[in-house]
Design an enzyme around this catalytic site. Sequence first.
Site, PDB file in Angstrom:
ATOM      1  N   LYS A 275       1.969 -38.107  31.621  1.00 26.42           N
ATOM      2  CA  LYS A 275       2.146 -39.260  30.737  1.00 26.42           C
ATOM      3  C   LYS A 275       2.369 -38.819  29.293  1.00 26.42           C
ATOM      4  O   LYS A 275       3.235 -39.358  28.589  1.00 26.42           O
ATOM      5  CB  LYS A 275       0.926 -40.173  30.821  1.00 26.42           C
ATOM      6  CG  LYS A 275       0.777 -40.918  32.131  1.00 26.42           C
ATOM      7  CD  LYS A 275      -0.515 -41.718  32.167  1.00 26.42           C
ATOM      8  CE  LYS A 275      -0.713 -42.408  33.503  1.00 26.42           C
ATOM      9  NZ  LYS A 275      -2.016 -43.121  33.587  1.00 26.42           N
ATOM     10  N   ILE A 277       3.590 -35.982  28.242  1.00 28.82           N
ATOM     11  CA  ILE A 277       4.929 -35.402  28.121  1.00 28.82           C
ATOM     12  C   ILE A 277       5.975 -36.505  28.054  1.00 28.82           C
ATOM     13  O   ILE A 277       6.904 -36.470  27.241  1.00 28.82           O
ATOM     14  CB  ILE A 277       5.203 -34.442  29.300  1.00 28.82           C
ATOM     15  CG1 ILE A 277       4.289 -33.216  29.202  1.00 28.82           C
ATOM     16  CG2 ILE A 277       6.673 -34.012  29.318  1.00 28.82           C
ATOM     17  CD1 ILE A 277       4.330 -32.313  30.416  1.00 28.82           C
ATOM     18  N   ASN A 280       6.212 -38.249  24.756  1.00 24.88           N
ATOM     19  CA  ASN A 280       6.771 -37.422  23.675  1.00 24.88           C
ATOM     20  C   ASN A 280       8.139 -36.842  24.024  1.00 24.88           C
ATOM     21  O   ASN A 280       8.601 -35.901  23.375  1.00 24.88           O
ATOM     22  CB  ASN A 280       5.799 -36.275  23.356  1.00 24.88           C
ATOM     23  CG  ASN A 280       4.494 -36.765  22.759  1.00 24.88           C
ATOM     24  OD1 ASN A 280       4.494 -37.540  21.804  1.00 24.88           O
ATOM     25  ND2 ASN A 280       3.381 -36.332  23.327  1.00 24.88           N
ATOM     26  N   GLU A 293       0.073 -28.031  40.872  1.00 29.06           N
ATOM     27  CA  GLU A 293      -0.626 -28.152  42.154  1.00 29.06           C
ATOM     28  C   GLU A 293      -1.984 -28.736  41.834  1.00 29.06           C
ATOM     29  O   GLU A 293      -2.722 -28.213  41.005  1.00 29.06           O
ATOM     30  CB  GLU A 293      -0.742 -26.790  42.845  1.00 29.06           C
ATOM     31  CG  GLU A 293      -1.251 -26.858  44.274  1.00 29.06           C
ATOM     32  CD  GLU A 293      -2.738 -26.628  44.368  1.00 29.06           C
ATOM     33  OE1 GLU A 293      -3.446 -27.577  44.777  1.00 29.06           O
ATOM     34  OE2 GLU A 293      -3.189 -25.536  44.046  1.00 29.06           O
ATOM     35  N   CYS A 327      -8.844 -26.122  46.888  1.00 31.00           N
ATOM     36  CA  CYS A 327      -8.060 -27.353  47.009  1.00 31.00           C
ATOM     37  C   CYS A 327      -7.560 -27.551  48.426  1.00 31.00           C
ATOM     38  O   CYS A 327      -7.162 -28.654  48.799  1.00 31.00           O
ATOM     39  CB  CYS A 327      -6.909 -27.357  46.011  1.00 31.00           C
ATOM     40  SG  CYS A 327      -6.001 -25.810  45.941  1.00 31.00           S
TER      41      CYS A 327
END
Length: 541
Positions: A275, A277, A280, A293, A327
């Site tokens: 968000k 990035i 802007n 990841e 993960c």
Amino acid sequence: MSNAYFKVPKAINEPVKSYAPGSPERTALQQAIKELKALQVDIPMFIGGKEVRTGKTATMHPPHELSHTLGTFHKGDASHVEQAIAAALEAKIEWESLAWEQRASIFLKAAELLAGPYRYKMNAATMLCQSKNPFQAEIDAACELIDFWRFNVEYMVQLYTEQPQSQPGMWNRLEHRALEGFVFALTPFNFTSIGGNLPTAPALMGNTVVWKPANTQIYSAWVIMEILREAGLPDGVINLIYVGGAEAGEVIFKHPDFAGIHFTGSTQTFQTIWKNIGNNIDRFKSYPRIVGETGGKDFVVAHPSADVKALATGLVRGAFEFQGQKCSAASRAYIPESLWPAVKSMMLEDLATIKMGTVEDFGNFFNAVIDEKAFESIAAYIDQAKADGQEIIAGGGHDKSKGYFIEPTIIVAKDARYRTMCEEIFGPVLTVHVYPDAEWEATLQTVNTTSPYALTGAIFSQDRYAINRAMEVLRHAAGNFYINDKPTGAVVGQQPFGGARASGTNDKAGSILNLLRWVSPRAIKETFVPPVDYKYPFLNS
């Protein structure tokens, strides 16, 4: 400059040492642990080839032995982020102009240093500061990082070698430029190898990097930097900083030269970064590469034809190695009624033999979770399950008086969508749902729709039709899919790792696919005898 076409050494997976009693590697590792525990290290940041000490320090403690201090690291602020960016940009022109074989040599040498003189120091640092047992440290901090460095070089050559066709009278060429700007590497605590790969994969391709590791992985991150320095990595190519995530983001995601992020961490953090990035996007010189990841809620689904012992072993290893802090760890399991009594008995029998404690005792399969925040979060899930009346057939205890210890815990949930079947816990908690044998097809649909994640998953079955059906239904449920094996333990060059949905961009670390994200291709056409008349033949009368 050389005019030869070079062949790099063939990449092979680093052999995993056993650390069995009486082995020389066991003795060497125990000595390295003893030496590091006797030290009080002072770890600086590393910016533009210089060690940076701010005097504002934080202490490092083994998660399994909170009373012991391993040393301190120096915390930075926004000014150090700016310095790291400036150093990366200053180093960029010379680094990306360096011949590819020179870059390759640095990382191939780093692999040899890690395989040899640094192996036990790296493993010891990972064991002490991240609470891994010898085997988990070996497959991660040594072997996987060595593999990343060797295989990435091979993939780079493969990428450069692929060239377009040329028609008579012309020569078509394709080059792969480094990205225009700097790359930000944001790395997690749980895998030292990821900490090493995320900054070095872009660097190998000619990029310069700002690297922020998790605070709980700084000890082994510094050893990685020691190796890279000895391998000859030039100043400013990778700049190591210890700042808050929000503080770093405030500078980096507004900088016009931000070219990309290489990330492993939580889904929530990655979505926030995306968000930022996007908000802007008009500031940047180019569209940044966003490679991440993130989380997982990894499944094991068993068909009534499954080999019971293989299934029970896969669940115990897949769920509880490294305290479930992978993960890819098995976190939810779907077992048919006909197999459950035997599977339950075998798992409980295995768990009764598992010892929990410090990493110095090589008889301990199980160690501590990473920090107090993780401890409290995992304990809260277990306590809520107890309060909700869920059946806990193993573990359930937790104690942080000496270290952040949580027992390997198995919950049996009648509701296939109970919260511990759906939400990422990132700890030693496996939730099992027992389903009627006749509901195999419905269970596959449940597996596919229960979680927003799609990282890893496994099926256990001896029925090839059942395996095929599971692969069809669960086509998008896991980026790494295992048949009759646990859903953890991907090996570089064998199982490129990554998932989709809420689990990330699936850019497959440990493959050529990942390296493609860190280059910007340029197609070149050279015409040897160009036309000198604008008229095409069809214009002739």
